[in-house]
Design a protein around this motif. Structure first.
Motif, PDB file in Angstrom:
ATOM      1  N   ARG A  22     -19.768  31.169  10.627  1.00 36.85           N
ATOM      2  CA  ARG A  22     -18.994  31.833   9.567  1.00 36.85           C
ATOM      3  C   ARG A  22     -18.632  33.255   9.971  1.00 36.85           C
ATOM      4  NH1 ARG A  22     -21.902  31.194   3.901  1.00 36.85           N
ATOM      5  NH2 ARG A  22     -23.666  31.863   5.174  1.00 36.85           N
ATOM      6  N   GLY A  23     -19.489  33.874  10.778  1.00 36.55           N
ATOM      7  CA  GLY A  23     -19.203  35.237  11.222  1.00 36.55           C
ATOM      8  C   GLY A  23     -17.989  35.326  12.119  1.00 36.55           C
ATOM      9  N   LEU A  24     -17.556  34.176  12.643  1.00 34.15           N
ATOM     10  CA  LEU A  24     -16.394  34.151  13.532  1.00 34.15           C
ATOM     11  C   LEU A  24     -15.086  33.842  12.804  1.00 34.15           C
ATOM     12  CD1 LEU A  24     -17.966  32.130  16.499  1.00 34.15           C
ATOM     13  CD2 LEU A  24     -17.627  34.611  16.379  1.00 34.15           C
ATOM     14  N   LEU A  25     -15.173  33.605  11.497  1.00 38.00           N
ATOM     15  CA  LEU A  25     -13.981  33.219  10.737  1.00 38.00           C
ATOM     16  C   LEU A  25     -12.869  34.257  10.782  1.00 38.00           C
ATOM     17  CD1 LEU A  25     -15.530  31.528   7.561  1.00 38.00           C
ATOM     18  CD2 LEU A  25     -14.178  30.425   9.359  1.00 38.00           C
ATOM     19  N   ALA A  26     -13.240  35.523  11.009  1.00 35.10           N
ATOM     20  CA  ALA A  26     -12.232  36.582  11.040  1.00 35.10           C
ATOM     21  C   ALA A  26     -11.274  36.434  12.218  1.00 35.10           C
ATOM     22  CB  ALA A  26     -12.909  37.955  11.087  1.00 35.10           C
ATOM     23  N   ILE A  27     -11.659  35.657  13.219  1.00 35.98           N
ATOM     24  CA  ILE A  27     -10.779  35.438  14.374  1.00 35.98           C
ATOM     25  C   ILE A  27     -10.546  33.934  14.556  1.00 35.98           C
ATOM     26  CG2 ILE A  27     -11.303  37.573  15.588  1.00 35.98           C
ATOM     27  CD1 ILE A  27     -13.347  36.026  17.267  1.00 35.98           C
ATOM     28  N   THR A  28     -10.322  33.249  13.438  1.00 34.74           N
ATOM     29  CA  THR A  28     -10.136  31.792  13.460  1.00 34.74           C
ATOM     30  C   THR A  28      -9.078  31.353  14.454  1.00 34.74           C
ATOM     31  OG1 THR A  28     -10.791  31.642  11.133  1.00 34.74           O
ATOM     32  CG2 THR A  28      -9.585  29.775  12.056  1.00 34.74           C
ATOM     33  N   GLY A  29      -7.995  32.114  14.555  1.00 34.89           N
ATOM     34  CA  GLY A  29      -6.918  31.754  15.475  1.00 34.89           C
ATOM     35  C   GLY A  29      -7.381  31.675  16.919  1.00 34.89           C
ATOM     36  N   GLU A  30      -8.353  32.500  17.282  1.00 35.26           N
ATOM     37  CA  GLU A  30      -8.864  32.495  18.652  1.00 35.26           C
ATOM     38  C   GLU A  30      -9.754  31.287  18.919  1.00 35.26           C
ATOM     39  OE1 GLU A  30      -8.309  34.995  21.320  1.00 35.26           O
ATOM     40  OE2 GLU A  30      -6.642  34.910  19.909  1.00 35.26           O
ATOM     41  N   LEU A  31     -10.419  30.782  17.881  1.00 33.96           N
ATOM     42  CA  LEU A  31     -11.379  29.696  18.054  1.00 33.96           C
ATOM     43  C   LEU A  31     -10.722  28.418  18.566  1.00 33.96           C
ATOM     44  CD1 LEU A  31     -13.578  30.145  14.852  1.00 33.96           C
ATOM     45  CD2 LEU A  31     -13.652  31.381  17.026  1.00 33.96           C
ATOM     46  N   GLU A  32      -9.435  28.283  18.296  1.00 35.00           N
ATOM     47  CA  GLU A  32      -8.718  27.082  18.740  1.00 35.00           C
ATOM     48  C   GLU A  32      -8.540  27.031  20.257  1.00 35.00           C
ATOM     49  OE1 GLU A  32      -5.099  27.181  16.586  1.00 35.00           O
ATOM     50  OE2 GLU A  32      -6.034  26.892  14.614  1.00 35.00           O
ATOM     51  N   LYS A  33      -8.781  28.155  20.921  1.00 37.36           N
ATOM     52  CA  LYS A  33      -8.601  28.221  22.373  1.00 37.36           C
ATOM     53  C   LYS A  33      -9.839  27.743  23.129  1.00 37.36           C
ATOM     54  CE  LYS A  33      -5.674  32.370  22.019  1.00 37.36           C
ATOM     55  NZ  LYS A  33      -5.572  33.799  22.432  1.00 37.36           N
ATOM     56  N   ARG A  34     -10.955  27.606  22.462  1.00 38.76           N
ATOM     57  CA  ARG A  34     -12.216  27.306  23.143  1.00 38.76           C
ATOM     58  C   ARG A  34     -12.182  25.929  23.817  1.00 38.76           C
ATOM     59  NH1 ARG A  34     -15.828  23.997  20.340  1.00 38.76           N
ATOM     60  NH2 ARG A  34     -14.978  23.154  18.412  1.00 38.76           N
ATOM     61  N   PRO A  35     -12.984  25.744  24.865  1.00 35.07           N
ATOM     62  CA  PRO A  35     -13.064  24.428  25.524  1.00 35.07           C
ATOM     63  C   PRO A  35     -13.541  23.352  24.562  1.00 35.07           C
ATOM     64  CG  PRO A  35     -14.039  26.131  26.901  1.00 35.07           C
ATOM     65  CD  PRO A  35     -13.803  26.761  25.549  1.00 35.07           C
ATOM     66  N   ARG A  36     -12.951  22.199  24.634  1.00 35.25           N
ATOM     67  CA  ARG A  36     -13.331  21.091  23.761  1.00 35.25           C
ATOM     68  C   ARG A  36     -13.099  19.771  24.486  1.00 35.25           C
ATOM     69  NH1 ARG A  36     -10.570  22.151  18.691  1.00 35.25           N
ATOM     70  NH2 ARG A  36     -10.618  24.311  19.357  1.00 35.25           N
ATOM     71  N   GLY A  37     -13.346  18.681  23.804  1.00 29.88           N
ATOM     72  CA  GLY A  37     -13.218  17.364  24.418  1.00 29.88           C
ATOM     73  C   GLY A  37     -11.780  16.990  24.725  1.00 29.88           C
ATOM     74  N   ASN A  38     -11.616  15.840  25.343  1.00 29.62           N
ATOM     75  CA  ASN A  38     -10.285  15.371  25.702  1.00 29.62           C
ATOM     76  C   ASN A  38      -9.621  14.625  24.545  1.00 29.62           C
ATOM     77  OD1 ASN A  38     -11.408  12.748  25.641  1.00 29.62           O
ATOM     78  ND2 ASN A  38     -11.927  12.855  27.828  1.00 29.62           N
ATOM     79  N   PHE A  39      -8.468  14.036  24.813  1.00 34.72           N
ATOM     80  CA  PHE A  39      -7.692  13.348  23.770  1.00 34.72           C
ATOM     81  C   PHE A  39      -8.483  12.204  23.141  1.00 34.72           C
ATOM     82  CE2 PHE A  39      -4.975   9.715  22.676  1.00 34.72           C
ATOM     83  CZ  PHE A  39      -4.223  10.286  21.655  1.00 34.72           C
ATOM     84  N   VAL A  40      -9.234  11.460  23.957  1.00 35.56           N
ATOM     85  CA  VAL A  40     -10.010  10.332  23.431  1.00 35.56           C
ATOM     86  C   VAL A  40     -11.055  10.814  22.432  1.00 35.56           C
ATOM     87  CG1 VAL A  40     -11.604   8.470  24.026  1.00 35.56           C
ATOM     88  CG2 VAL A  40      -9.644   8.952  25.508  1.00 35.56           C
ATOM     89  N   HIS A  41     -11.765  11.897  22.755  1.00 38.69           N
ATOM     90  CA  HIS A  41     -12.768  12.451  21.854  1.00 38.69           C
ATOM     91  C   HIS A  41     -12.137  12.878  20.534  1.00 38.69           C
ATOM     92  CE1 HIS A  41     -14.976  13.627  25.784  1.00 38.69           C
ATOM     93  NE2 HIS A  41     -15.427  12.467  25.353  1.00 38.69           N
ATOM     94  N   ARG A  42     -10.986  13.540  20.627  1.00 41.80           N
ATOM     95  CA  ARG A  42     -10.330  14.041  19.416  1.00 41.80           C
ATOM     96  C   ARG A  42      -9.800  12.889  18.560  1.00 41.80           C
ATOM     97  NH1 ARG A  42      -8.557  17.913  23.178  1.00 41.80           N
ATOM     98  NH2 ARG A  42      -6.517  16.932  23.425  1.00 41.80           N
ATOM     99  N   ALA A  43      -9.280  11.859  19.215  1.00 41.55           N
ATOM    100  CA  ALA A  43      -8.774  10.705  18.471  1.00 41.55           C
ATOM    101  C   ALA A  43      -9.912  10.002  17.742  1.00 41.55           C
ATOM    102  CB  ALA A  43      -8.068   9.740  19.426  1.00 41.55           C
ATOM    103  N   LEU A  44     -11.035   9.820  18.401  1.00 42.75           N
ATOM    104  CA  LEU A  44     -12.194   9.184  17.792  1.00 42.75           C
ATOM    105  C   LEU A  44     -12.720  10.037  16.650  1.00 42.75           C
ATOM    106  CD1 LEU A  44     -14.176   6.804  17.928  1.00 42.75           C
ATOM    107  CD2 LEU A  44     -15.549   8.130  19.554  1.00 42.75           C
ATOM    108  N   GLY A  45     -12.645  11.349  16.815  1.00 46.11           N
ATOM    109  CA  GLY A  45     -13.130  12.256  15.787  1.00 46.11           C
ATOM    110  C   GLY A  45     -12.325  12.216  14.506  1.00 46.11           C
ATOM    111  N   MET A  46     -11.115  11.675  14.555  1.00 47.80           N
ATOM    112  CA  MET A  46     -10.273  11.578  13.368  1.00 47.80           C
ATOM    113  C   MET A  46     -10.669  10.410  12.465  1.00 47.80           C
ATOM    114  SD  MET A  46      -8.062  14.066  13.459  1.00 47.80           S
ATOM    115  CE  MET A  46      -6.671  13.546  12.426  1.00 47.80           C
TER     116      MET A  46
END
Length: 265
Positions: free
Chosen positions: A205-229
């Motif tokens: 929650r302390g990072l919410l002030a820079i929410t736009g930056e959080l989208e840049k962080r490393p994350r899974g690939n397309f398969v992971h994101r599709a499964l996560g939906m």
């Protein structure tokens, strides 16, 4: 269009975050849930009196256990210790981060996933920095900004050496982020899993002030994101995605720390 987030804003959020990560990592490092550190110290004393036999073999096995505070841990390189943090602590934080995925796409529309995920990755980066001998807040801020947000933050700005820096407010925010951890240690003498999870949520929650930056962080690939939906099984996809992201964070951190020998001394 949202206004661009400045380096100064990023630093203002990351400095108390980094300061709060210190007590969190200390709690994880010193909690010693299986008593291995204490047993290791006792057996090290006994080892001098034992020359052979089954007891010696048992003691050797014990001192070979690689957890913080044991003799085996002390013999590991910074690279190996950072790998331990990624695998052990990474599993814990990735699991907590994946819980919002139980709601599938609905949860992914909220900033929960990114805030918890970024908090987990930032926590891991602070752990890795410590194993490389990097203890100052400013350098850790630069590391997190570079690895998670691809930002090259000025050293003086990251260190808080600018007219607008408010040391008292920063310390107060860091203390607020670790309130549950402090309360748990006073009541139970250690950090409970509940307190650790609550602190991770506060860090997120302390990072919410820079929410736009959080989208840049490393994350899974397309398969992971599709499964996560997907409902229910989305948690599995999110977990795998967060684990993948943590591995990438670990690789980037090693590269950054190796390329910055002055900061990483």
């Amino acid at each position: 269009m949202a206004e661009a987030i400045s380096d100064k804003q990023v630093v203002a959020v990351l400095r108390p975050f980094v300061r709060a990560c210190g007590p969190m990592l200390d709690a994880l490092r010193e909690s010693d849930p299986f008593g291995l550190q204490a047993r290791d110290r006792r057996e090290q004393d006994d080892l001098a009196e034992v020359e052979s036999g089954l007891k010696a073999k048992l003691i050797h096995g014990l001192t070979s256990v690689k957890v913080p505070g044991t003799a085996a841990w002390g013999r590991m390189t910074g690279y190996d210790r950072s790998s331990w943090w990624m695998n052990r602590v990474g599993r814990f934080t990735a699991l907590l981060t994946s819980i919002p995925g139980l709601g599938g796409a609905l949860a992914d529309r909220l900033p929960v996933q990114d805030t918890l995920g970024a908090a987990s990755q930032g926590l891991l980066l602070c752990a890795i920095a410590g194993e490389y001998g990097v203890t100052d807040v400013g350098t850790r801020v630069q590391l997190i900004a570079a690895v998670l947000f691809e930002r090259d933050i000025d050293a003086d700005l990251a260190a808080g050496r600018h007219p607008e820096h408010d040391e008292a407010a920063e310390a107060e925010e860091a203390a607020r982020l670790t309130e549950e951890l402090t309360a748990s240690e006073k009541k139970h003498g250690k950090a409970t899993i509940k307190a650790a999870a609550g602190t991770l949520w506060r860090l997120g929650r302390g990072l919410l002030a820079i929410t736009g930056e959080l989208e840049k962080r490393p994350r899974g690939n397309f398969v992971h994101r599709a499964l996560g939906m997907l409902p229910v099984v989305g948690a599995a996809g999110d977990y795998l995605g967060e684990r993948s992201g943590l591995k990438e964070v670990w690789k980037r951190a090693h590269t950054w720390l190796t390329a910055h020998p002055v900061q990483a001394r």
